[in-house]
Write a protein that holds these residues in place. Sequence first.
Motif, PDB file in Angstrom:
ATOM      1  N   GLY A  61      15.814 -33.539  16.145  1.00 56.50           N
ATOM      2  CA  GLY A  61      14.636 -33.279  15.328  1.00 56.50           C
ATOM      3  C   GLY A  61      13.380 -33.969  15.832  1.00 56.50           C
ATOM      4  O   GLY A  61      12.382 -34.053  15.104  1.00 56.50           O
ATOM      5  N   MET A  62      13.412 -34.449  17.071  1.00 56.87           N
ATOM      6  CA  MET A  62      12.254 -35.122  17.648  1.00 56.87           C
ATOM      7  C   MET A  62      11.291 -34.085  18.220  1.00 56.87           C
ATOM      8  O   MET A  62      11.700 -33.004  18.634  1.00 56.87           O
ATOM      9  CB  MET A  62      12.705 -36.101  18.731  1.00 56.87           C
ATOM     10  CG  MET A  62      13.611 -37.207  18.212  1.00 56.87           C
ATOM     11  SD  MET A  62      14.509 -38.101  19.527  1.00 56.87           S
ATOM     12  CE  MET A  62      13.158 -38.955  20.341  1.00 56.87           C
ATOM     13  N   ARG A  63      10.014 -34.435  18.255  1.00 55.23           N
ATOM     14  CA  ARG A  63       9.001 -33.547  18.817  1.00 55.23           C
ATOM     15  C   ARG A  63       8.792 -33.902  20.283  1.00 55.23           C
ATOM     16  O   ARG A  63       8.555 -35.067  20.628  1.00 55.23           O
ATOM     17  CB  ARG A  63       7.691 -33.679  18.051  1.00 55.23           C
ATOM     18  CG  ARG A  63       6.616 -32.691  18.483  1.00 55.23           C
ATOM     19  CD  ARG A  63       7.006 -31.257  18.172  1.00 55.23           C
ATOM     20  NE  ARG A  63       6.092 -30.309  18.840  1.00 55.23           N
ATOM     21  CZ  ARG A  63       6.245 -28.996  18.819  1.00 55.23           C
ATOM     22  NH1 ARG A  63       7.250 -28.465  18.161  1.00 55.23           N
ATOM     23  NH2 ARG A  63       5.394 -28.207  19.443  1.00 55.23           N
ATOM     24  N   VAL A  64       8.871 -32.896  21.147  1.00 52.43           N
ATOM     25  CA  VAL A  64       8.817 -33.100  22.594  1.00 52.43           C
ATOM     26  C   VAL A  64       7.586 -32.409  23.168  1.00 52.43           C
ATOM     27  O   VAL A  64       7.222 -31.315  22.739  1.00 52.43           O
ATOM     28  CB  VAL A  64      10.091 -32.533  23.254  1.00 52.43           C
ATOM     29  CG1 VAL A  64       9.994 -32.609  24.776  1.00 52.43           C
ATOM     30  CG2 VAL A  64      11.330 -33.263  22.754  1.00 52.43           C
ATOM     31  N   ALA A  65       6.956 -33.064  24.142  1.00 52.95           N
ATOM     32  CA  ALA A  65       5.847 -32.461  24.893  1.00 52.95           C
ATOM     33  C   ALA A  65       6.153 -32.577  26.383  1.00 52.95           C
ATOM     34  O   ALA A  65       6.556 -33.644  26.857  1.00 52.95           O
ATOM     35  CB  ALA A  65       4.531 -33.152  24.570  1.00 52.95           C
ATOM     36  N   ILE A  66       5.981 -31.476  27.101  1.00 51.32           N
ATOM     37  CA  ILE A  66       6.263 -31.423  28.537  1.00 51.32           C
ATOM     38  C   ILE A  66       5.015 -30.950  29.255  1.00 51.32           C
ATOM     39  O   ILE A  66       4.417 -29.935  28.882  1.00 51.32           O
ATOM     40  CB  ILE A  66       7.416 -30.444  28.830  1.00 51.32           C
ATOM     41  CG1 ILE A  66       8.684 -30.875  28.083  1.00 51.32           C
ATOM     42  CG2 ILE A  66       7.679 -30.344  30.332  1.00 51.32           C
ATOM     43  CD1 ILE A  66       9.746 -29.801  28.007  1.00 51.32           C
ATOM     44  N   LEU A  67       4.614 -31.702  30.286  1.00 49.60           N
ATOM     45  CA  LEU A  67       3.462 -31.305  31.086  1.00 49.60           C
ATOM     46  C   LEU A  67       3.872 -31.280  32.546  1.00 49.60           C
ATOM     47  O   LEU A  67       4.408 -32.265  33.056  1.00 49.60           O
ATOM     48  CB  LEU A  67       2.290 -32.265  30.860  1.00 49.60           C
ATOM     49  CG  LEU A  67       0.958 -31.794  31.456  1.00 49.60           C
ATOM     50  CD1 LEU A  67      -0.204 -32.226  30.580  1.00 49.60           C
ATOM     51  CD2 LEU A  67       0.755 -32.328  32.865  1.00 49.60           C
ATOM     52  N   GLN A  68       3.644 -30.162  33.212  1.00 50.39           N
ATOM     53  CA  GLN A  68       4.005 -30.025  34.621  1.00 50.39           C
ATOM     54  C   GLN A  68       2.768 -30.184  35.498  1.00 50.39           C
ATOM     55  O   GLN A  68       1.775 -29.482  35.311  1.00 50.39           O
ATOM     56  CB  GLN A  68       4.674 -28.674  34.867  1.00 50.39           C
ATOM     57  CG  GLN A  68       6.039 -28.579  34.197  1.00 50.39           C
ATOM     58  CD  GLN A  68       6.847 -27.409  34.691  1.00 50.39           C
ATOM     59  OE1 GLN A  68       6.418 -26.274  34.596  1.00 50.39           O
ATOM     60  NE2 GLN A  68       8.032 -27.681  35.223  1.00 50.39           N
ATOM     61  N   TYR A  69       2.867 -31.100  36.455  1.00 48.69           N
ATOM     62  CA  TYR A  69       1.733 -31.455  37.293  1.00 48.69           C
ATOM     63  C   TYR A  69       1.580 -30.577  38.530  1.00 48.69           C
ATOM     64  O   TYR A  69       0.479 -30.391  39.017  1.00 48.69           O
ATOM     65  CB  TYR A  69       1.861 -32.911  37.751  1.00 48.69           C
ATOM     66  CG  TYR A  69       1.242 -33.896  36.804  1.00 48.69           C
ATOM     67  CD1 TYR A  69      -0.006 -34.457  37.059  1.00 48.69           C
ATOM     68  CD2 TYR A  69       1.892 -34.260  35.629  1.00 48.69           C
ATOM     69  CE1 TYR A  69      -0.583 -35.353  36.186  1.00 48.69           C
ATOM     70  CE2 TYR A  69       1.323 -35.163  34.755  1.00 48.69           C
ATOM     71  CZ  TYR A  69       0.081 -35.700  35.029  1.00 48.69           C
ATOM     72  OH  TYR A  69      -0.486 -36.586  34.154  1.00 48.69           O
ATOM     73  N   VAL A  70       2.665 -30.073  39.082  1.00 55.55           N
ATOM     74  CA  VAL A  70       2.590 -29.500  40.426  1.00 55.55           C
ATOM     75  C   VAL A  70       2.989 -28.030  40.483  1.00 55.55           C
ATOM     76  O   VAL A  70       2.417 -27.264  41.246  1.00 55.55           O
ATOM     77  CB  VAL A  70       3.470 -30.320  41.411  1.00 55.55           C
ATOM     78  CG1 VAL A  70       3.528 -29.660  42.779  1.00 55.55           C
ATOM     79  CG2 VAL A  70       2.928 -31.749  41.536  1.00 55.55           C
ATOM     80  N   LYS A  71       3.935 -27.615  39.710  1.00 50.66           N
ATOM     81  CA  LYS A  71       4.585 -26.321  39.936  1.00 50.66           C
ATOM     82  C   LYS A  71       3.652 -25.124  39.847  1.00 50.66           C
ATOM     83  O   LYS A  71       4.022 -24.026  40.219  1.00 50.66           O
ATOM     84  CB  LYS A  71       5.755 -26.150  38.980  1.00 50.66           C
ATOM     85  CG  LYS A  71       6.929 -27.066  39.334  1.00 50.66           C
ATOM     86  CD  LYS A  71       8.178 -26.729  38.582  1.00 50.66           C
ATOM     87  CE  LYS A  71       9.378 -27.499  39.093  1.00 50.66           C
ATOM     88  NZ  LYS A  71       9.341 -28.909  38.829  1.00 50.66           N
ATOM     89  N   GLY A  72       2.476 -25.324  39.355  1.00 45.43           N
ATOM     90  CA  GLY A  72       1.506 -24.232  39.349  1.00 45.43           C
ATOM     91  C   GLY A  72       1.920 -23.104  38.427  1.00 45.43           C
ATOM     92  O   GLY A  72       2.466 -23.330  37.361  1.00 45.43           O
TER      93      GLY A  72
END
Length: 203
Positions: A61-72
């Motif tokens: 039940g945790m809130r997750v944030a994902i940010l991708q730096y390179v994969k375009g």
Amino acid sequence: MTETPDDHARHNARMQRMAVAREKMQARRTLERGLLIVHTGNGKGKSSSAFGMAIRSIGWGMRVAILQYVKGRWETGERNFFDAHPDLATFEVMGEGFTWETQDRAQDIAAARAAWERSKEMILDPAIDFVILDELNIVLRDDTLPVAEIVAFLNDRPLTKHICITGRNAKPELLAIADLVTEFGEVKHPYHAGFKAQKGVEY
């Protein structure tokens, strides 16, 4: 090999001793706070492992944030999944691709800067429990962002959430402040045998 009743008894006694030792070890571990996690090394699985932790966190039940730096702008399975289920996590792609693809250092620096500013917002957002900064290590390796700035911010980060940073060639300064570092080592990879990247395995 046939086991005897004595073999079973010795095994059970050994397991009982192990259980007691583990309980004592666990009792001494009382710290609980957000961890800074680094996945690095030349082996496959750094991002995949981070996404596994994302799913585990979502399961709690945790809130997750994902940010991708390179994969375009590549199409990837994880991106397709989170795009189809935006209620599960925040998933943002801010990279312009690898440096050999962009061939424009000013563009790389601008993209990395925008991604880092967004990363800080995620880390400071009290509604987010776990932040994945996918392939930030690649940006730091290429000196597209100053490692001292990132380390200083992470040292002063809120300790209420976990942060996982992935990518090869993690800087020593980052490893020094991390709580958990895993180095993924390559033993064998199908790429070297002539296989192209496989959907569902590589992307």
